[in-house]
Design an enzyme around this catalytic site. Structure first.
Site, PDB file in Angstrom:
ATOM      1  CD  GLN A  91      -2.825  -1.127   2.462  1.00 17.33           C
ATOM      2  OE1 GLN A  91      -2.768  -0.235   3.304  1.00 17.33           O
ATOM      3  NE2 GLN A  91      -3.636  -2.164   2.595  1.00 17.33           N
ATOM      4  CG  HIS A 162      -3.572  -0.383   7.536  1.00 16.01           C
ATOM      5  ND1 HIS A 162      -4.285  -0.937   8.578  1.00 16.01           N
ATOM      6  CD2 HIS A 162      -4.111  -0.911   6.402  1.00 16.01           C
ATOM      7  CE1 HIS A 162      -5.206  -1.756   8.097  1.00 16.01           C
ATOM      8  NE2 HIS A 162      -5.109  -1.765   6.773  1.00 16.01           N
ATOM      9  CD  GLU A 255     -14.728   3.482  13.257  1.00 12.03           C
ATOM     10  OE1 GLU A 255     -14.754   2.462  13.960  1.00 12.03           O
ATOM     11  OE2 GLU A 255     -14.086   4.521  13.578  1.00 12.03           O
ATOM     12  CE1 TYR A 265     -13.308  10.062  16.786  1.00 14.59           C
ATOM     13  CE2 TYR A 265     -11.089  10.520  17.566  1.00 14.59           C
ATOM     14  CZ  TYR A 265     -12.333  10.965  17.198  1.00 14.59           C
ATOM     15  OH  TYR A 265     -12.627  12.302  17.229  1.00 14.59           O
ATOM     16  CE1 TYR A 276     -10.558  -7.496   6.266  1.00 13.28           C
ATOM     17  CE2 TYR A 276      -8.446  -7.133   7.333  1.00 13.28           C
ATOM     18  CZ  TYR A 276      -9.497  -6.665   6.570  1.00 13.28           C
ATOM     19  OH  TYR A 276      -9.502  -5.369   6.117  1.00 13.28           O
TER      20      TYR A 276
END
Length: 381
Positions: A91, A162, A255, A265, A276
């Site tokens: 990513q 991420h 979210e 959060y 997963y």
């Protein structure tokens, strides 16, 4: 008069109508908004785009490390030299691009530019960084980034997921907010000695801003504004000057959150999704210890970016959040009411949508995900 782009291949005017299903709260009335869609070229894994304030120039980062721009008035395309060396894989790679809104009236050749990308570290680690430089455009088809210096670093860990690394300036132009993902490590999002799983607040030179969540506290990351986040791929201020972020949940539970100083959060302690492997996670509503999301999505939308629409080209859009959807192949429109939100429309596209950007005249510019991602201009039909 707006001139047609000589670069543009106009699609046989494609009509996109809002879906009347899949609302997170079950209340998604039919919408009569339709678009004509025009293609303005294709790019190699485009990740982010931003207009140079006060100009028709749209700058686009490509994940492998290159950067291009499109003059949306003439259709001409150019290359940007002086981009950083990026750690490309998974990513990671080239990330966001942002310009100081207060320089809108400045010369194009003297603009400050902020970039995010992934930097390799020792022992097979890597992390996101933010750099600040100067953008020079001596020719219509070429720009150069000069004096690019790294001003902020994410805590480096192993893996290639991420990073988040979205950028947003405060409405007064005094602070830079950066989303810092949990890097798929989960627990560091609750460990405030590091800046993973956080939104950080910086001065424009990259130093931690005063009066952050843990300013002056020993052993705490001084740049943290909020924490307990997973993978935040949208970060934007609404028309009232409040900061919001949209993040990927695990298996379910994407979210949209209003970002507040010092708020936790909950990730990975709570989520409206599950792991997963099927392992259950307590829902957000099961604990009052964590800040509640304004809206969650299961099935997920897989958000790619977030903006709040400010123009008047699309009646009824003003003040609404527009979220680029990857897995959902859509642009998701969300109405905000105080601290609550509800999805009001979903505009289906025919591919994964990485980002949506508002143009100077209120048109929407969309970048598709992938190796041959198109740049699309959306206007009311």
């Amino acid at each position: 008069m707006r001139q047609p782009s000589i670069l543009t291949a106009t699609l046989s005017p494609l009509l996109l109508l809002a879906s009347c299903g899949n609302a997170a709260d079950g209340d998604n009335p039919p919408a009569d908004v339709a678009f004509t869609v025009t293609e303005h070229g294709r790019f190699d894994r485009p990740w982010a785009a931003a207009f140079l304030p006060g100009t028709p120039l749209l700058f686009i980062t490509e994940k492998a490390g290159t950067m291009k721009f499109v003059d949306t008035a003439s259709g001409k395309q150019g290359n940007v030299a002086g981009t950083p060396s990026v750690d490309f894989g998974g990513q990671g790679g080239f990330g966001d691009v942002a310009f100081l809104p207060g320089e809108a009236a400045a010369s194009v050749g003297t603009r400050t530019i902020y970039l995010s990308w992934v930097e390799a570290g020792g022992n097979d680690t890597r992390g996101a960084v933010v750099g600040k430089g100067m953008l020079s455009c001596p020719r219509a088809d070429a720009c150069t980034i000069e004096d690019l210096d790294v001003i902020w670093r994410q805590h480096k860990v192993t893996g290639r997921g991420h990073y988040s690394h979205r950028l947003a300036f405060s409405p007064d132009g005094q602070y830079l907010f950066v989303s810092s993902g949990d890097r798929q490590k989960m627990e560091p999002a609750q460990d405030t000695s590091n800046n993973l799983g956080s939104v950080v607040r910086l001065n424009l030179d990259g130093t931690p801003a005063a009066d952050n969540a843990f300013t002056g506290e020993a052993g705490k990351a001084q740049d943290i504004w909020s924490y307990g986040h997973r993978n935040l791929l949208g970060l934007a201020f609404d028309l009232e000057g409040r900061l919001w972020e949209v993040e990927h949940g695990p298996a379910g539970g994407d979210e949209l959150n209003r970002v507040e100083k010092g708020a936790n959060y909950g990730w990975p302690r709570v989520s409206d999704g599950d792991h997963y492997d099927g392992t259950k996670i307590p829902d957000n509503a099961t604990s009052t210890a964590y800040h509640q999301s304004a809206i969650t999505w299961t099935p997920v939308i897989a958000p790619g970016s977030l903006i709040f629409y400010r123009g008047d080209l699309f009646p009824g859009f003003q003040g609404h959040a527009l979220i680029a959807g990857l897995l959902s192949n859509a642009i998701v429109r969300v109405a905000i009411d105080g601290d609550t939100a509800r999805e009001v429309a979903r505009y289906g596209m025919d591919s994964r949508i990485r980002g949506a950007i508002e143009g100077p005249d209120g048109a929407l510019w969309v970048i598709e995900d992938g190796q041959n991602g198109r740049l699309l201009e959306l206007r009311p039909r």
